[in-house]
Design a protein around this motif. Structure first.
Motif, mmCIF file in Angstrom:
data_model
loop_
_atom_site.group_PDB
_atom_site.id
_atom_site.type_symbol
_atom_site.label_atom_id
_atom_site.label_comp_id
_atom_site.label_asym_id
_atom_site.label_seq_id
_atom_site.Cartn_x
_atom_site.Cartn_y
_atom_site.Cartn_z
ATOM 1 N N SER A 32 0.835 -1.194 0.000
ATOM 2 C CA SER A 32 0.000 0.000 0.000
ATOM 3 C C SER A 32 0.872 1.247 0.000
ATOM 4 C CB SER A 32 -0.898 0.001 1.241
ATOM 5 O OG SER A 32 -1.569 1.227 1.371
ATOM 6 N N ASP A 33 0.413 2.285 -0.647
ATOM 7 C CA ASP A 33 1.163 3.537 -0.684
ATOM 8 C C ASP A 33 1.220 4.210 0.685
ATOM 9 O OD1 ASP A 33 1.667 3.245 -3.372
ATOM 10 O OD2 ASP A 33 -0.039 4.483 -3.987
ATOM 11 N N ASN A 34 0.158 4.071 1.468
ATOM 12 C CA ASN A 34 0.073 4.771 2.742
ATOM 13 C C ASN A 34 -0.457 3.881 3.867
ATOM 14 O OD1 ASN A 34 0.873 7.427 1.780
ATOM 15 N ND2 ASN A 34 -1.071 7.449 0.705
ATOM 16 N N THR A 51 2.973 4.181 11.567
ATOM 17 C CA THR A 51 3.734 4.877 10.524
ATOM 18 C C THR A 51 3.480 6.385 10.615
ATOM 19 O OG1 THR A 51 1.959 4.755 8.903
ATOM 20 C CG2 THR A 51 3.516 2.901 8.958
ATOM 21 N N GLN A 53 2.154 8.144 8.329
ATOM 22 C CA GLN A 53 0.786 8.314 7.835
ATOM 23 C C GLN A 53 -0.226 8.007 8.934
ATOM 24 O OE1 GLN A 53 -0.186 9.548 4.915
ATOM 25 N NE2 GLN A 53 -2.351 9.315 5.351
ATOM 26 N N THR A 57 -2.975 10.574 10.554
ATOM 27 C CA THR A 57 -4.395 10.214 10.590
ATOM 28 C C THR A 57 -4.958 10.387 11.994
ATOM 29 O OG1 THR A 57 -4.086 8.676 8.755
ATOM 30 C CG2 THR A 57 -6.063 8.386 10.103
#
Length: 63
Positions: A32-34, A51, A53, A57
Motif C-alpha cells: 500500500s502507498d500509505n 507509521t 501516515q 491520521t
C-alpha cells in the motif's frame, strides 16, 4: 479494543488474536502507498509500529 466493543471481551484468546490480526491487516496492506501501521509478526507475538501516515491520521481525528 475490548473496552470499546471492537473485540469481544468474552471471546477466546485465539478468537481475539484472529480478530486483531484481521483489523491490523486491513490498515497495513503490504504494498500500500500509505499504510497506517506496520506489523512485524513473531509467532504468537507481534510488534505494531505506527507509521508517519498513521500518526497524521490520528492527529486529524484528534486522538
Amino acid at each position: 479494543m475490548e473496552e470499546t466493543g471492537i473485540i469481544d471481551n468474552n471471546a477466546s484468546i485465539g478468537a481475539k488474536h484472529s480478530r486483531l490480526k484481521g483489523l491490523l491487516n486491513s490498515i497495513s496492506i503490504a504494498g500500500s502507498d500509505n499504510p497506517l501501521v506496520e506489523v512485524e509478526y513473531k509467532g504468537k507475538h507481534s510488534n505494531v509500529i505506527l507509521t508517519t501516515q498513521g500518526e497524521s491520521t490520528l492527529k486529524i481525528f484528534g486522538e
